[in-house]
Design a protein around this motif. Structure first.
Motif, short mmCIF file in Angstrom:
data_model
loop_
_atom_site.label_atom_id
_atom_site.label_comp_id
_atom_site.label_asym_id
_atom_site.label_seq_id
_atom_site.Cartn_x
_atom_site.Cartn_y
_atom_site.Cartn_z
N ARG A 1 -63.63 -30.87 -29.64
CA ARG A 1 -64.86 -31.82 -28.49
C ARG A 1 -65.09 -30.72 -27.11
NH1 ARG A 1 -61.19 -35.58 -27.20
NH2 ARG A 1 -59.31 -34.24 -28.13
N LEU A 2 -66.11 -31.22 -26.92
CA LEU A 2 -66.93 -30.54 -25.81
C LEU A 2 -67.17 -31.94 -24.84
CD1 LEU A 2 -67.44 -27.87 -23.79
CD2 LEU A 2 -69.37 -28.04 -24.92
N SER A 3 -66.89 -32.28 -23.78
CA SER A 3 -67.14 -33.51 -23.14
C SER A 3 -67.24 -34.88 -23.80
CB SER A 3 -68.40 -33.10 -22.17
OG SER A 3 -68.59 -34.23 -21.54
N THR A 4 -68.76 -34.58 -24.00
CA THR A 4 -69.16 -36.13 -25.10
C THR A 4 -69.23 -35.53 -26.40
OG1 THR A 4 -71.45 -35.80 -24.24
CG2 THR A 4 -69.67 -37.69 -22.53
N LEU A 5 -68.86 -34.36 -26.75
CA LEU A 5 -69.73 -33.42 -28.16
C LEU A 5 -68.32 -33.88 -29.26
CD1 LEU A 5 -72.31 -30.91 -26.17
CD2 LEU A 5 -72.84 -33.04 -28.09
N THR A 6 -68.97 -33.86 -30.36
CA THR A 6 -67.81 -33.27 -31.49
C THR A 6 -68.60 -32.36 -32.52
OG1 THR A 6 -69.24 -35.29 -32.54
CG2 THR A 6 -67.46 -35.65 -31.67
N ILE A 7 -67.55 -31.24 -32.56
CA ILE A 7 -67.87 -30.16 -33.41
C ILE A 7 -67.64 -30.17 -34.29
CG2 ILE A 7 -68.60 -28.42 -33.07
CD1 ILE A 7 -67.84 -28.42 -29.48
N GLU A 8 -68.23 -29.73 -35.70
CA GLU A 8 -67.76 -29.26 -36.32
C GLU A 8 -68.12 -27.65 -37.16
OE1 GLU A 8 -68.15 -32.09 -39.73
OE2 GLU A 8 -66.94 -33.75 -38.88
N ASP A 9 -67.61 -27.25 -37.46
CA ASP A 9 -67.38 -25.74 -37.97
C ASP A 9 -67.43 -25.56 -39.34
OD1 ASP A 9 -68.55 -23.15 -37.40
OD2 ASP A 9 -67.54 -22.65 -35.12
N ARG A 10 -67.67 -24.72 -40.06
CA ARG A 10 -67.80 -24.39 -41.12
C ARG A 10 -68.39 -23.16 -41.53
NH1 ARG A 10 -69.52 -25.10 -46.81
NH2 ARG A 10 -68.22 -25.58 -48.18
N LEU A 11 -67.05 -22.43 -42.49
CA LEU A 11 -68.11 -20.95 -42.92
C LEU A 11 -67.73 -20.69 -44.17
CD1 LEU A 11 -66.84 -20.09 -39.83
CD2 LEU A 11 -68.54 -18.60 -40.36
N VAL A 12 -69.04 -20.09 -44.90
CA VAL A 12 -68.88 -19.84 -46.82
C VAL A 12 -69.66 -18.60 -46.57
CG1 VAL A 12 -68.35 -22.46 -46.99
CG2 VAL A 12 -70.36 -21.33 -46.94
N PRO A 13 -68.77 -17.63 -47.54
CA PRO A 13 -69.79 -16.69 -48.06
C PRO A 13 -70.80 -16.94 -48.67
CG PRO A 13 -67.78 -17.10 -49.25
CD PRO A 13 -67.67 -17.93 -48.47
N ALA A 14 -71.90 -15.51 -48.63
CA ALA A 14 -72.89 -16.40 -49.40
C ALA A 14 -72.32 -15.94 -51.09
CB ALA A 14 -74.39 -15.06 -49.20
N GLU A 15 -73.48 -16.01 -52.19
CA GLU A 15 -72.99 -15.85 -53.01
C GLU A 15 -72.77 -14.12 -53.82
OE1 GLU A 15 -75.09 -18.66 -56.00
OE2 GLU A 15 -74.07 -20.46 -54.97
N ASP A 16 -74.12 -13.47 -52.62
CA ASP A 16 -74.37 -12.30 -53.21
C ASP A 16 -73.32 -11.25 -52.35
OD1 ASP A 16 -75.83 -13.48 -50.20
OD2 ASP A 16 -77.09 -11.93 -51.20
N ARG A 17 -72.73 -12.60 -52.13
CA ARG A 17 -71.39 -11.79 -50.90
C ARG A 17 -71.69 -10.66 -49.51
NH1 ARG A 17 -68.68 -7.82 -52.00
NH2 ARG A 17 -66.84 -8.19 -51.39
N SER A 18 -73.54 -10.90 -49.70
CA SER A 18 -74.32 -10.59 -48.23
C SER A 18 -73.57 -10.61 -46.43
CB SER A 18 -75.84 -10.84 -48.38
OG SER A 18 -75.75 -12.28 -48.28
N LYS B 1 -72.20 -28.56 -37.11
CA LYS B 1 -72.85 -29.59 -36.95
C LYS B 1 -72.15 -30.15 -35.77
CE LYS B 1 -72.59 -34.46 -38.69
NZ LYS B 1 -72.54 -35.78 -39.95
N ILE B 2 -73.13 -30.50 -34.92
CA ILE B 2 -72.66 -31.38 -33.42
C ILE B 2 -73.26 -32.65 -32.86
CG2 ILE B 2 -73.19 -30.02 -30.64
CD1 ILE B 2 -73.57 -27.65 -31.54
N ASP B 3 -72.20 -33.33 -32.21
CA ASP B 3 -72.48 -35.09 -32.80
C ASP B 3 -72.73 -35.40 -31.22
OD1 ASP B 3 -73.98 -37.50 -33.31
OD2 ASP B 3 -72.97 -37.66 -35.32
#
Length: 489
Positions: A389-406, A413-415
Motif C-alpha cells: 500500500r502507498l497512502s490511499t493506493l493498493t498495489i498488486e505486483d506479479r511477474l511471470v516468464p514469457a513462454e519463449d523465455r525472452s 494493478k494499482i487501485d
C-alpha cells in the motif's frame, strides 16, 4: 632508442610483417587503458566485410543485417558471398588477457580465436536453457574427419550457464588465456588453457584445456605464438571495445605451512523443477544486501529477486536458481541467497512512489513512511503476487516468464483513491533511454522494455540531472486497470 610497451616487444620479436611504427601504434592502442575503441588500423588488412561506424541504426534486435552510421568508434562485420574474411590482429601473442564488447543481431554466429586456433563461440543463443559447446561462450569442439561420419566432433566444453543476452544488446567477454607450452625441441608439453572466461559478468569457464585447434581455426598446427582472430564468415557482428594485455607472471608458490587449509564449502543448490519456488532470505545487492527480500525461481530457468521493503524488482537472471550455502555454512552468518545463473541488476529504488515536484525531483531511494508491504499471496503454481500500500493506493505486483523465455511479463494493478501528491511507476532508470517501435531501449543497449500498444497507460521519459527515468503516471482514469509490460534481456 624507442622504448616499446611490453606487448609490442613480444610481437616484434616474432618478426611481424608490419612496420615497427605501425606495430607500436596497434599495440599501444589495444594494451593501454586510455582508449578501448577498436580501429581497423589495429588489425591486418581485411576484406570489405569489416567496416568502421559511429553508431548502429535500424533495429539490431530484429534485423539480421546491421545498419550503421558513417564514422569511427565501432568495427562492424557485414559478410556477403564475396566478402567474408576473418579479422586478424597485426601482432601475435602467447599468454593473453582479452576484454571486448560485442553485439549480435538475431541468428548471428561468430567467434573469438586465441592465437587464431582456439575458439570461444559467439552465437545468438540467449533463450537456450541448457547450453552446449556450440552455444555462446562455449569452448568449441575440435574436428577429426578420420573418426568417421557423425563422430567427427571431439571435445568442446559448454559454458556453465547461459549468460548470453538478447540480440541487439551489447555484451562483454573477458578471457584469460594460457598458450600451449613447448620444450626446446618444439615438442608440446602442455595444452593451451582457458584460465578463466567471463561473459556478462558471470564466470562460465575455469581452467579448461584446449587439446588442439578447434573447428574452423585459421591454422591446423600448434605453435607458441599466433594472432588474435575474430571470425567473419558467418554473420553480422559489431565490436565497440577491445583491450588486450599480457598477464603478469604468477607469484612463486608459498612455502608449505602446517596450517590447515581453509575448507571451501560445497554449494547448497536450490532448483525449481515442477513449480515456482520462493526463497526468503537476504539478497546480496550493492551497496549492501537487502534484508527484507526474496528470490523467486521458475521451472523455465528465468528467475528474479524482489525487495519487500521498496517493492523493487532487484534483478533478473537465466540459468541456475540460487546457492544457499551462505544461509547454512557457519550457522548462516551471511544468510544470503546468491544467483547461480547470469544476473542483470536493475534497481533497489521503489517501484511506485509519490513525488511532489515530478519535473525536478529525482526518484526517491527509499519508499517513505506511507509505503507498507503486506507480503504476498501464492497462486496455485507457486507464483507470488506481492501486495503493498502507498497512502490511499493498493498495489498488486506479479511477474511471470514469457513462454519463449525472452524475459518476464510484469503486471502491476494499482487501485484505490488517487493520493494528494502525483504517483508514478518507475520502469527503468539509466543514462539514456530511447523509445523505439514497440517499447524502449534501456541504457547503452543493456535491456529492453516492451510496451503493448493497447495499454491504457502511457510511459514518459523524464530527464533529472544527468539521468533519464522511464515512468508511468498513476492517473484517476487508469486506477484499477492493469499496467502490463515485458522486461527483455
Amino acid at each position: 632508442m624507442v622504448l616499446l610497451p611490453r606487448f609490442a616487444r613480444i610481437a616484434l620479436s616474432l618478426g611481424c610483417l608490419w612496420s615497427s611504427a605501425s606495430l607500436i601504434v596497434a599495440a599501444e592502442r589495444l594494451t593501454s587503458g586510455e582508449s578501448r575503441r577498436p580501429a581497423l588500423a589495429d588489425f591486418r588488412s581485411t576484406g570489405n566485410n569489416w567496416q568502421t561506424a559511429s553508431a548502429l541504426t535500424g533495429d539490431p534486435r530484429r534485423d539480421k543485417v546491421l545498419t550503421t552510421a558513417p564514422g569511427n568508434g565501432l568495427i562492424v562485420n557485414q559478410p556477403d558471398k564475396t566478402n567474408r574474411g576473418h579479422l586478424f590482429s597485426a601482432w601475435e601473442h602467447g599468454d593473453l588477457e582479452v576484454d571486448l564488447e560485442f553485439l549480435l543481431p538475431p541468428g548471428a554466429n561468430s567467434g573469438v580465436y586465441l592465437m587464431g586456433r582456439y575458439e570461444v563461440q559467439l552465437l545468438d543463443s540467449w533463450r537456450i536453457q541448457q547450453p552446449k559447446p556450440g552455444d555462446c561462450g562455449g569452448i568449441y569442439h575440435r574436428w577429426d574427419a578420420a573418426r568417421g561420419k557423425g563422430q567427427e566432433e571431439v571435445g568442446g566444453v559448454a559454458p556453465r550457464t547461459n549468460a548470453c543476452r538478447a540480440p541487439g544488446l551489447w555484451q562483454r567477454l573477458q578471457i584469460v588465456f594460457q598458450a600451449p607450452r613447448f620444450d626446446a625441441a618444439g615438442k608440446k608439453t602442455a595444452s593451451a588453457r582457458f584460465i578463466k572466461v567471463v561473459l556478462n559478468g558471470t564466470v562460465i569457464h575455469e581452467n579448461v584445456d584446449a587439446d588442439g585447434p578447434t573447428r574452423s581455426a585459421a591454422f591446423d598446427d600448434e605453435v607458441p605464438w599466433g594472432p588474435l582472430m575474430i571470425q567473419g564468415d558467418h554473420g553480422s557482428l559489431a565490436l565497440r571495445s577491445i583491450h588486450c594485455r599480457v598477464p603478469e607472471a604468477p607469484p612463486p608458490p608459498k612455502a608449505e605451512s602446517n596450517a590447515r587449509p581453509r575448507r571451501t564449502p560445497a554449494p547448497v543448490l536450490v532448483e525449481p523443477t515442477d513449480r515456482v519456488l520462493l526463497q526468503r532470505g537476504f539478497v546480496p545487492y550493492e551497496p549492501s544486501k537487502r534484508l527484507y527480500a526474496c528470490s523467486v525461481g521458475t521451472p523455465s530457468g528465468l528467475h528474479f529477486a524482489y525487495d519487500f521493503e521498496t517493492g523493487a524488482l532487484l534483478r533478473v537472471w537465466r540459468g541456475g536458481f540460487i546457492d544457499t550455502v551462505e544461509m547454512w555454512e557457519s550457522r548462516g552468518e551471511r544468510q544470503t541467497a546468491r544467483p547461480t545463473g547470469a544476473p542483470l541488476d536493475l534497481t533497489s529504488k521503489p517501484s511506485v512512489a509519490m513525488i511532489e515536484l515530478p519535473e525536478t525531483d529525482g526518484w526517491p531511494a527509499t519508499p517513505g513512511p506511507l509505503f507498507v508491504s503486506d507480503g504476498y499471496r501464492l497462486e496455485a503454481d507457486g507464483t507470488p503476487v506481492f501486495l503493498s500500500r502507498l497512502s490511499t493506493l493498493t498495489i498488486e505486483d506479479r511477474l511471470v516468464p514469457a513462454e519463449d523465455r525472452s524475459g518476464f511479463t510484469r503486471t502491476l494493478k494499482i487501485d484505490g483513491k488517487r493520493a494528494s501528491w502525483p504517483a508514478f511507476v518507475l520502469l527503468a532508470e539509466a543514462d539514456v533511454i530511447r523509445e523505439v517501435p514497440g517499447g524502449f531501449v534501456i541504457g547503452e543497449r543493456e535491456w529492453y522494455v516492451d510496451w503493448p500498444a493497447s495499454s491504457p497507460h502511457r510511459p514518459e521519459i523524464r530527464e533529472i540531472g544527468r539521468r533519464q527515468l522511464l515512468v508511468v503516471p498513476v492517473l484517476q482514469g487508469t486506477l484499477g486497470k492493469p499496467l502490463v509490460y515485458s522486461l527483455v534481456w
